[in-house]
Design a protein around this motif. Structure first.
Motif, short mmCIF file in Angstrom:
data_model
loop_
_atom_site.label_atom_id
_atom_site.label_comp_id
_atom_site.label_asym_id
_atom_site.label_seq_id
_atom_site.Cartn_x
_atom_site.Cartn_y
_atom_site.Cartn_z
N GLY A 500 0.79 -1.22 0.00
CA GLY A 500 0.00 0.00 0.00
C GLY A 500 0.82 1.27 0.00
N VAL A 501 2.15 1.15 0.13
CA VAL A 501 3.02 2.32 0.26
C VAL A 501 3.97 2.39 -0.93
CG1 VAL A 501 4.83 3.39 1.69
CG2 VAL A 501 2.86 2.27 2.77
N VAL A 502 4.26 3.62 -1.39
CA VAL A 502 5.19 3.81 -2.51
C VAL A 502 6.59 3.38 -2.06
CG1 VAL A 502 6.22 5.46 -4.12
CG2 VAL A 502 3.84 5.76 -3.35
N PRO A 503 7.24 2.46 -2.77
CA PRO A 503 8.59 2.03 -2.38
C PRO A 503 9.58 3.19 -2.45
CG PRO A 503 7.62 0.53 -4.01
CD PRO A 503 6.73 1.71 -3.94
N HIS A 504 10.49 3.23 -1.47
CA HIS A 504 11.53 4.26 -1.47
C HIS A 504 12.34 4.22 -2.76
CE1 HIS A 504 11.81 5.02 3.17
NE2 HIS A 504 10.69 5.44 2.63
N ALA A 505 12.57 3.03 -3.28
CA ALA A 505 13.37 2.90 -4.49
C ALA A 505 12.72 3.62 -5.67
CB ALA A 505 13.59 1.42 -4.82
N LEU A 506 11.39 3.60 -5.77
CA LEU A 506 10.70 4.31 -6.84
C LEU A 506 10.87 5.82 -6.68
CD1 LEU A 506 8.81 4.56 -9.26
CD2 LEU A 506 6.87 4.30 -7.70
N PHE A 623 16.63 -13.74 -2.36
CA PHE A 623 15.56 -14.02 -3.33
C PHE A 623 16.11 -14.41 -4.70
CE2 PHE A 623 12.88 -10.77 -0.81
CZ PHE A 623 12.47 -11.76 0.07
N HIS A 624 17.43 -14.61 -4.80
CA HIS A 624 18.08 -15.06 -6.04
C HIS A 624 17.89 -14.08 -7.19
CE1 HIS A 624 18.26 -18.79 -3.77
NE2 HIS A 624 19.15 -19.24 -4.63
N ILE A 625 17.91 -12.80 -6.89
CA ILE A 625 17.81 -11.78 -7.93
C ILE A 625 19.19 -11.54 -8.52
CG2 ILE A 625 17.33 -9.34 -8.36
CD1 ILE A 625 15.14 -9.59 -6.19
N PRO A 626 19.35 -11.65 -9.83
CA PRO A 626 20.69 -11.53 -10.44
C PRO A 626 21.28 -10.14 -10.23
CG PRO A 626 18.96 -11.59 -12.13
CD PRO A 626 18.30 -11.92 -10.84
N GLY A 627 22.54 -10.12 -9.83
CA GLY A 627 23.21 -8.85 -9.54
C GLY A 627 23.30 -7.92 -10.73
N ASN A 628 23.38 -8.47 -11.96
CA ASN A 628 23.49 -7.62 -13.14
C ASN A 628 22.16 -7.04 -13.59
OD1 ASN A 628 22.41 -10.00 -14.04
ND2 ASN A 628 23.77 -10.21 -15.82
N ARG A 629 21.07 -7.40 -12.89
CA ARG A 629 19.76 -6.81 -13.21
C ARG A 629 19.22 -6.04 -12.00
NH1 ARG A 629 19.65 -6.52 -18.19
NH2 ARG A 629 17.50 -5.84 -17.91
N LEU A 630 20.11 -5.66 -11.09
CA LEU A 630 19.67 -5.08 -9.82
C LEU A 630 20.21 -3.66 -9.63
CD1 LEU A 630 18.49 -5.34 -6.88
CD2 LEU A 630 20.71 -6.29 -6.23
N VAL A 631 19.33 -2.77 -9.13
CA VAL A 631 19.73 -1.42 -8.73
C VAL A 631 19.31 -1.25 -7.28
CG1 VAL A 631 19.43 1.07 -9.08
CG2 VAL A 631 19.48 -0.48 -11.06
N GLU A 632 20.26 -0.98 -6.39
CA GLU A 632 19.96 -0.79 -4.97
C GLU A 632 20.10 0.69 -4.63
OE1 GLU A 632 20.62 -4.48 -2.09
OE2 GLU A 632 22.51 -3.70 -2.85
N LEU A 633 19.11 1.22 -3.92
CA LEU A 633 19.11 2.61 -3.51
C LEU A 633 18.97 2.66 -1.99
CD1 LEU A 633 16.70 3.81 -6.31
CD2 LEU A 633 19.13 4.33 -6.19
N GLY A 634 19.84 3.39 -1.35
CA GLY A 634 19.87 3.41 0.11
C GLY A 634 18.95 4.45 0.71
N SER A 635 18.54 4.17 1.97
CA SER A 635 17.75 5.12 2.74
C SER A 635 18.06 4.92 4.22
CB SER A 635 16.25 4.93 2.48
OG SER A 635 15.83 3.64 2.88
N GLN A 636 17.82 5.94 5.02
CA GLN A 636 18.13 5.90 6.45
C GLN A 636 16.83 5.93 7.24
OE1 GLN A 636 21.71 8.03 7.93
NE2 GLN A 636 20.29 9.17 9.19
N VAL A 637 16.71 5.02 8.20
CA VAL A 637 15.47 4.91 8.98
C VAL A 637 15.82 4.93 10.46
CG1 VAL A 637 13.42 3.52 9.46
CG2 VAL A 637 14.40 3.53 7.16
N GLU A 638 15.13 5.75 11.23
CA GLU A 638 15.32 5.81 12.67
C GLU A 638 14.26 4.94 13.35
OE1 GLU A 638 15.08 9.85 13.91
OE2 GLU A 638 16.97 10.43 12.97
N ILE A 639 14.73 4.12 14.32
CA ILE A 639 13.77 3.30 15.09
C ILE A 639 14.00 3.52 16.58
CG2 ILE A 639 13.59 1.55 13.30
CD1 ILE A 639 15.37 -0.23 15.04
#
Length: 639
Positions: A500-506, A623-639
């Motif tokens: 239900g929430v927009v992914p940070h990566a988007l 999840f066996h996602i191939p590294g050459n098809r992956l883009v990772e974007l970082g975010s900081q979360v306080e708990i």
């Protein structure tokens, strides 16, 4: 008795045993599943007559102890675990985590009882590891200590030889239980035959010992020793350690082969040997210093030493393979961080190897051998955690029987009261060991419980923070499409825990790259409370307009999630979407946890969770996602 009210069965072959025949599975089960309980004769009777129990090796006492051993094996292992609890299989899988999942399924999700069942299950799994690491140390030490009987001058070699054996065992785990079972199975068959032969040889000299099968001798023992007699259960419990491992390893070989092996081979061999040791003590009370090896003819002691050492390696195997099973279940259910899992068999999906668990157990086991130095010292630490685990199993069984077995609850639930009384007696007796070594498995279990609960709670807090700070997808997309960014060819899959929430990566992709893919998928992975997800529940695709889709992929808690494979296999043209692996890019957000005071858990637990989160295997790799098809974007979360 069945669990048919729980969930539909998995697809045929989902967790079968390939082309392995029943006889092969029985031999394999003997080699892997019964190693722990099968080596208990090395030290159980000797420990019962240890000086701190203050027993005199006379006729009535020997028969009383043997009677308790016999009826403990019958009630706790044969009836409770092999006959009843092994029917509480979660689509073929056993162990306390599977039993917990079954019990929770019968309760309302999110309710207080379901929460308490979860706490019980996790605490029991933690205790299983706490006592489990003692099994390899005490088993191998007790076998190698036969050197003291055969050649007393070699006493100083006991610990070094034990360490070499244990390191070799852990180093060979990566080859898998299938290969190990083929090697160990025949060896263990010979071991149990040798146990029975030794027992018969000694019983012939003192057939009086056969009277111990009468439960009145156990009752007379308690009458003679009053309340203090209950503490001897701290030694008797050594005969049933391994009952939980039998249930945990059920997924490796199946219930039927395990039952056949126990009823017709393992149980008779064990009991004959225990009776034989009792006969030897009746004939010569001085034999209590090591009744197992003293009962072996002198010409056979060296071969028996080698066979016993091999058998204790197998005992360790039962605990290690059980540890792998419990760890994977805990991982999939969200109680421990993700770790690398390796499959070791093409025929039996339940046979796995987890390097992190294997090497952690090895370090602890080596520390125990060096720290305690003898099996007698380790016996004072053994039994505390396993008796608590057996008690928790009984409570969970009662819940499952009452909720899921309407035809059988009338006799299973009353039997649970009997099991509870027995387990409680073991817990009280082993409580006396806490000051003299029993604290170790208890402390280790509590530490593991803290880690598991911290990870579970931390994940929930992380999810809540992301949802609180997130933008609702249903309101975001219409606004975005009023003035859409440039759309580029291809499919973008955004991994998200909340549909239900927009992914940070988007959001990051739009902010930094200022483009939107031609087709966009919001993908969530869900773990079911069943071991294997049925094919019809594997994939759910929901179009939400403008070439945006919600996709839910489900896996069972015994499966290794492979998202690209699931998407490719489950594609159907009727869904209106096709995942071309060469035209698909996966986007994932990798959060950095920041611990803040007065939020969520105590700061020390927040920091512990942050450390665990930082060192966990990435979800994308899990999840066996191939590294050459992956883009990772970082975010900081306080708990």
């Amino acid at each position: 008795m069945s669990t048919s009210n729980a969930n539909p069965p998995a697809a045929p072959g989902a967790h079968g045993h390939g082309k392995v025949g029943l006889a092969g599975l029985v031999v394999g089960a003997i080699g892997v599943v019964f190693g722990d309980i099968g080596t208990s004769p090395l030290y159980t009777i000797r420990e019962a007559f240890a000086p701190h129990y203050g027993l005199v090796a006379n006729h009535d006492t020997v028969l009383g102890v043997l009677s308790m051993v016999f009826w403990s094996l019958m009630l706790v292992v044969t009836i409770k675990y092999v006959t009843i609890i092994m029917r509480a299989d979660n689509d073929g899988e056993g162990g306390i985590m599977a039993l917990m999942a079954l019990a929770q399924r019968s309760l309302r999700k999110g309710s207080r009882p379901a929460y308490l069942v979860g706490i019980l299950g996790i605490f029991g799994a933690s205790l299983f590891f706490g006592d489990g690491v003692i099994t390899p140390a005490i088993s191998v030490l007790s076998a190698v200590e036969g050197l003291e009987v055969i050649a007393p001058q070699l006493h100083h070699w006991i610990v070094p030889v034990t360490l070499v054996v244990l390191v070799t065992l852990f180093a060979t785990q990566r080859y898998g239980t299938a290969k190990v079972g083929r090697v160990f199975g025949p060896v263990t068959v010979v071991w149990f035959l040798a146990l029975a032969a030794l027992g018969i040889m000694n019983i012939v000299h003192e057939p009086e010992v056969l009277k111990a099968i009468n439960p009145l001798w156990a009752a007379r023992f308690f009458l003679d020793h009053s309340f203090g007699g209950i503490f001897i259960l701290g030694a008797v419990v050594l005969a049933v350690t391994g009952g939980e491992a039998i249930y945990t390893d059920m997924g490796h070989f199946g219930a039927r082969p395990i039952r056949i092996a126990w009823y017709f081979f393992v149980l008779p061999s064990l009991m004959i040997n225990y009776l034989g040791q009792g006969a030897l003590i009746l004939e010569d009370p001085a034999a209590i210093r090591n009744p197992f090896y003293i009962g072996v003819p002198e010409w056979a002691r060296w071969p028996m030493l080698g066979l016993a050492t091999a058998a204790t390696v197998i005992a360790s195997q039962a605990v290690i393979t059980g540890g792998f099973s419990v760890a994977r279940q805990a991982m999939q259910l969200g109680y421990i961080p993700r770790m690398r899992i390796m499959h070791t068999s093409r025929e039996t999906i339940g046979q796995i190897y987890i390097p992190a668990i294997n090497w952690s157990m090895m370090v602890i086991v080596i520390g125990l051998v060096l720290g305690f130095g003898s099996s007698a010292a380790l016996a004072t630490a053994y039994g505390v955690s396993v008796s608590l685990t057996m008690l928790i199993d009984t409570l969970l069984l009662a819940i499952v029987a009452h909720a899921l077995w309407p035809r059988w609850r009338k006799w299973v639930v009353p039997l649970c009261l009997v099991f509870f009384a027995i387990d409680l007696g073991f817990v009280v007796a082993n409580g006396a060991k806490i000051p003299v070594g029993g604290w170790f498995p208890l402390v280790l279990g509590i530490v593991l419980f803290t880690l598991l609960r911290t990870w579970r709670r931390g994940r929930q807090l992380l999810h809540d923070e992301i949802r609180k700070e997130g933008i609702q997808l249903d309101s975001f997309l219409p606004g975005l499409m009023l003035a859409p960014p440039v759309r580029v060819p291809g499919t973008a899959i955004f991994l998200t825990a909340d549909q239900g929430v927009v992914p940070h990566a988007l959001l990051h992709n739009l902010k930094h790259n200022k483009v939107l893919h031609e087709r966009n998928v919001f993908l969530t992975v869900e773990t079911l409370s069943t071991p294997y997800a049925p094919a019809h529940r594997r994939l759910k695709i929901e179009p939400i307009g403008d070439d945006f889709h919600r996709v839910l992929v489900r896996f069972g808690f015994m499966e290794t999630p492979d998202v690209p494979l699931a998407l490719m296999r489950s594609c159907d043209e009727r869904d209106g979407i096709y995942f071309d692996p060469m035209d698909t890019t996966y986007f994932a957000s990798r959060e950095t946890i920041v611990a803040e005071a007065h939020r969520g858990m105590p700061v020390w637990r927040d920091r512990l969770f942050a450390l665990m989160h930082r060192n966990a295997a990435p979800a994308t790799g899990f999840f066996h996602i191939p590294g050459n098809r992956l883009v990772e974007l970082g975010s900081q979360v306080e708990i």
